[in-house]
Motif scaffolding. Structure first.
Motif, short mmCIF file in Angstrom:
data_model
loop_
_atom_site.label_atom_id
_atom_site.label_comp_id
_atom_site.label_asym_id
_atom_site.label_seq_id
_atom_site.Cartn_x
_atom_site.Cartn_y
_atom_site.Cartn_z
N VAL A 1 12.56 5.96 -6.47
CA VAL A 1 11.93 4.85 -5.75
C VAL A 1 12.92 4.21 -4.78
CG1 VAL A 1 10.92 2.56 -6.01
CG2 VAL A 1 10.27 4.39 -7.58
N CYS A 2 14.17 4.02 -5.23
CA CYS A 2 15.18 3.38 -4.36
C CYS A 2 15.47 4.24 -3.13
CB CYS A 2 16.46 3.12 -5.16
SG CYS A 2 16.29 1.82 -6.40
N MET A 3 15.55 5.54 -3.32
CA MET A 3 15.81 6.42 -2.18
C MET A 3 14.65 6.39 -1.19
SD MET A 3 18.81 7.56 -2.41
CE MET A 3 18.70 8.75 -1.08
N TRP A 4 13.42 6.38 -1.73
CA TRP A 4 12.27 6.29 -0.82
C TRP A 4 12.31 4.97 -0.06
CZ3 TRP A 4 8.36 2.77 -0.27
CH2 TRP A 4 7.32 3.14 0.61
N GLU B 1 0.85 -1.19 0.00
CA GLU B 1 0.00 0.00 0.00
C GLU B 1 0.89 1.24 0.00
OE1 GLU B 1 -2.74 -0.03 3.21
OE2 GLU B 1 -3.94 -1.71 2.42
N ILE B 2 0.83 1.98 -1.09
CA ILE B 2 1.59 3.23 -1.21
C ILE B 2 0.58 4.37 -1.25
CG2 ILE B 2 3.27 4.52 -2.57
CD1 ILE B 2 4.38 1.98 -1.41
N THR B 3 0.67 5.28 -0.32
CA THR B 3 -0.28 6.38 -0.24
C THR B 3 0.07 7.46 -1.26
OG1 THR B 3 1.01 7.61 1.41
CG2 THR B 3 -0.52 5.92 2.23
N ASN B 4 -0.88 8.38 -1.46
CA ASN B 4 -0.65 9.49 -2.40
C ASN B 4 0.48 10.39 -1.93
OD1 ASN B 4 -2.98 8.39 -3.51
ND2 ASN B 4 -3.68 10.37 -4.26
N LEU B 5 0.61 10.58 -0.63
CA LEU B 5 1.69 11.41 -0.12
C LEU B 5 3.05 10.78 -0.43
CD1 LEU B 5 0.28 12.54 3.36
CD2 LEU B 5 0.57 13.93 1.29
N SER C 1 11.28 14.38 -10.43
CA SER C 1 11.33 15.63 -11.20
C SER C 1 12.59 16.43 -10.89
CB SER C 1 10.09 16.47 -10.90
OG SER C 1 10.15 17.70 -11.56
N ALA C 2 13.02 16.38 -9.63
CA ALA C 2 14.18 17.19 -9.23
C ALA C 2 15.48 16.67 -9.84
CB ALA C 2 14.29 17.22 -7.71
N GLN C 3 15.57 15.36 -10.12
CA GLN C 3 16.80 14.79 -10.66
C GLN C 3 17.13 15.40 -12.02
OE1 GLN C 3 18.40 13.25 -8.02
NE2 GLN C 3 18.82 11.48 -9.32
N ASN C 4 16.19 15.28 -12.97
CA ASN C 4 16.33 15.84 -14.31
C ASN C 4 17.64 15.41 -14.99
OD1 ASN C 4 15.24 17.23 -16.45
ND2 ASN C 4 16.27 19.15 -15.92
N ILE C 5 18.01 14.14 -14.79
CA ILE C 5 19.21 13.60 -15.45
C ILE C 5 18.80 12.64 -16.56
CG2 ILE C 5 21.28 12.19 -15.12
CD1 ILE C 5 21.34 13.17 -12.21
N LEU D 1 3.64 8.73 -2.91
CA LEU D 1 3.84 8.88 -4.35
C LEU D 1 4.30 10.29 -4.70
CD1 LEU D 1 0.82 6.94 -5.92
CD2 LEU D 1 3.24 6.37 -6.12
N ASP D 2 3.70 11.27 -4.07
CA ASP D 2 4.10 12.66 -4.33
C ASP D 2 5.57 12.88 -4.00
OD1 ASP D 2 1.62 13.32 -5.23
OD2 ASP D 2 0.92 14.19 -3.33
N TYR D 3 6.02 12.27 -2.91
CA TYR D 3 7.43 12.41 -2.54
C TYR D 3 8.33 11.85 -3.64
CZ TYR D 3 11.85 11.38 -0.21
OH TYR D 3 13.20 11.29 0.09
N MET D 4 7.97 10.64 -4.12
CA MET D 4 8.78 10.03 -5.18
C MET D 4 8.71 10.83 -6.46
SD MET D 4 8.24 5.92 -4.59
CE MET D 4 6.66 5.88 -3.76
#
Length: 667
Positions: free
Chosen positions: A322-325, A293-297, A307-311, A299-302
């Protein structure tokens, strides 16, 4: 892990009926479609933030003109270079504000249809005939970016019945665009700051990408959803129909989208082997997937991290997010693991005292069988042995010897050779033990039944031996077939224990036992043994009225009773063996075989040996004085003959001429 939205319910129901997926469970994700415009478009015209503003003019043609003038249509790279650029993009093209639109022409067909490619083509929006309200005042429309009809959205129905004059121009039959194309249009509109109207959903990384910028998605207000409206929505088949009337659906189904909980369809192949599989072999995969169970919050974090990576937005970036989360939320992931997992394995340690005790007991039974065989041979000419037929007694003892060896093989560690050998020794042992008894007693019954009718009965010993041999040969053929087709072999078995490992999971104990791939081989062997016992019981019952010297009915009854008990116990142990240690099952089976051998010796042979010994002692204690003291006048003629013979033998013994015991046997 796929998710299915409510618009796919009919498809999922069909897939469940066909056995492709199991009934889907609800996930923790809440999704919702909506109409959106970029923030810079909303600032330019706030009327566009509501369906009321888009339709506020009394003159519907003015509403059309507003939307057609605002929402231009995106151009593909190939179209731009062919129709807009003067030199087919051979030189970089800049717009009036100095923005680079096209750095080069597309290099292949894949690039021809792109709406945006970083550093190469940044998109372009232009008016087409569909936007020309002067030429088409009643049919002109603005452009709407929406997904294909197969997605769970009802955009065309909403636009039609709410009077919002927009439509898509994508490759889909309803004008929809693919996921990648929609994301390219997002980027093109943001780069060129062109007004655009989207139908999109949340949660999705696209919304996070523009969060906090002037292109942030602003939701458009539509009529609130109601139960009646949701029930009036068109199905996927209707949404994709070529008939516009069917495609638009009913007016009652044109309200806004309602938040939905995504369903989690799981392939039935993941579960098919699970329900009937032993618990120790059951993979935790199915239960783990259902527990996720993955909540919307979350998912928003991931999505924000993605988006921040942009690589490498379409490969490395989402994986890294996903791995960092996962690294930061290890406890959450561990909560998805089913109870009793993770499990660990350990090999069974045999109970050596029990094993060696079983081997020693079986060895003692073999020694007893050997000793009884010697005594049987020694007393072979005594009346009790002659009536019992020594040859058949030797066969019976041979069967008991085989059972003793089988008991030892049951107790030793399992191997392919020992597994095969124990079945041979046990089955042939029971055949050698019971078959001669059955054949002999049946022959005795025949003789005495003929005598009661004053008829002569001829018994051929060779036929009796052939009967026994035939049954043994058939058993050997069965065992040979078993050995060649599906031989008993050393196989591992996992048993779930109550012991826990360091991680709190249960320990699975690996045990080794003898068994074939198919269980019916052993079942047939046990059924055969029960049949032998039933036949022996019937014949022993018929033997009850035979002359006492030849009557073994009472002893046979006790032997068969004991065999039935021990065979039943062995069958029960094998049937419920999965609940016990494999080594304990083997030891118990060995003890039962040994007990079966000993009880047969005790019931059948000990009384016969005792009678033979008693006869010898009585003969040795016979003296001349006792013979002389007999009153011949009280004896019959036959008794007088026997008495005279005894007197002569007593005289010869006193002279030391012959052995008294041997001569009695000869007489």
């Amino acid at each position: 892990m796929p998710e299915a939205w409510d618009g796919q319910k009919a498809i999922m129901d069909d897939a469940v009926k066909e056995g492709i997926i199991v009934p889907a469970s609800k996930s923790s994700d809440i999704y919702i479609f909506g109409w959106y415009v970029p923030a810079f478009t909303a600032k330019r015209n706030t009327r566009l933030l509501s369906h009321y503003g888009m339709t506020e003019n009394i003159d519907d043609r003015e509403n059309r003109r507003l939307l057609a003038r605002t929402f231009l249509r995106p151009m593909t790279w190939a179209y731009f270079c062919d129709k807009i650029s003067l030199d087919n993009c051979t030189t970089p093209y800049y717009d009036d504000e100095g923005l680079l639109i096209a750095a080069r022409p597309p290099s292949d067909e894949a690039e021809d249809g792109k709406f945006f490619l970083a550093d190469s083509y940044h998109g372009h929006f232009a008016a087409t005939e569909d936007n020309d309200c002067d030429a088409n005042p009643l049919n002109c429309t603005g452009h709407l970016v929406h997904p294909p009809c197969g997605w769970s959205h009802y955009t065309l129905s909403q636009a039609r019945h709410l009077g919002i004059h927009v439509k898509g121009n994508g490759p889909d039959t309803t004008g929809g665009y693919s996921y990648d194309q929609i994301r390219e249009i997002f980027k093109a509109a943001n780069y060129t700051k062109s007004d655009a109207l989207y139908v999109w959903y949340t949660p999705d990384p696209s919304l996070q990408e523009y969060l906090g910028t002037d292109a942030e998605f602003q939701r458009i207000l539509l009529p609130p959803p109601t139960k009646e409206c949701l029930e009036a929505r068109p199905t996927e088949e209707e949404r994709c129909s070529t008939d516009p009337i069917i495609r638009f659906g009913r007016e009652e189904g044109s309200c806004d989208y309602a938040a939905q909980i995504a369903a989690r369809p799981i392939a039935s192949s993941l579960q098919k082997s699970e329900p009937n599989v032993d618990e120790t072999y059951k993979s935790p995969a199915y239960d783990t997937v259902r527990n996720i169970e993955i909540t919307n919050l979350q998912l928003d974090y991931m999505f924000r991290r993605w988006s921040a990576q942009n690589i490498d937005p379409l490969n490395y970036d989402p994986r890294d997010a996903v791995c960092m989360w996962a690294a930061e939320n290890a406890e959450t992931l561990l909560s998805f693991i089913p109870e009793s997992h993770p499990r660990s394995f350990r090999k069974e340690e045999q109970n050596r005292p029990v094993m060696f005790g079983a081997i020693a007991t079986a060895a003692i039974s073999i020694i007893i069988v050997a000793a009884v065989s010697i005594l049987t041979f020694f007393y072979r000419e005594k009346k009790v042995m002659v009536c019992a037929q020594p040859i058949f007694l030797y066969m019976l003892l041979g069967g008991l010897f085989f059972l003793g060896v089988g008991a030892i093989l049951n107790a030793v560690s399992a191997s392919q050779d020992s597994c095969i050998a124990q079945e041979w020794f046990v089955l042939i042992g029971y055949s050698l033990e019971l078959t001669p008894l059955i054949v002999k007693v049946a022959a005795v019954n025949r003789i005495f039944q003929s005598a009661t009718r004053f008829q002569k009965a001829t018994i051929d010993k060779k036929k009796l031996y052939m009967s026994v041999s035939s049954i043994i040969i058939l058993v050997a053929i069965y065992l040979l077939t078993w050995t060649l087709v599906d031989p008993p072999d050393r196989q591992s078995r996992r048993r779930l224990t109550d012991d826990l490992n360091e991680d709190g999971g249960q320990i699975v104990q690996i045990e080794y036992l003898c068994r074939s791939s198919a269980p019916f081989w052993l079942i047939i062997a046990h059924v055969y043994q029960f049949v032998l016992l039933v036949v022996a019981t019937l014949i022993a019952f018929q033997n009850r009225k035979v002359r006492q010297d030849f009557n073994d009915s009472s002893r046979l009854a006790f032997i068969i009773y004991g065999h039935c008990i021990f065979l039943s116990l062995r069958s029960i142990v094998l049937y419920f063996g999965s609940m016990m240690k494999a080594s304990l099952v083997a030891a118990i089976s060995s003890y039962l075989l040994t007990a079966d051998v000993i009880q047969t010796i005790a019931i059948y042979f000990v009384p016969k040996l005792h009678a033979a010994r008693k006869h010898v002692e009585r003969s040795e204690n016979l003296s001349g004085n006792e013979i002389e003291g007999v009153d011949e006048s009280e004896l019959s003629s036959v008794a007088k003959i026997r008495l005279n013979a005894a007197r002569r033998m007593a005289e010869m013994k006193q002279k030391g001429g012959v052995n008294f015991v041997d001569d009695i046997s000869k007489l």
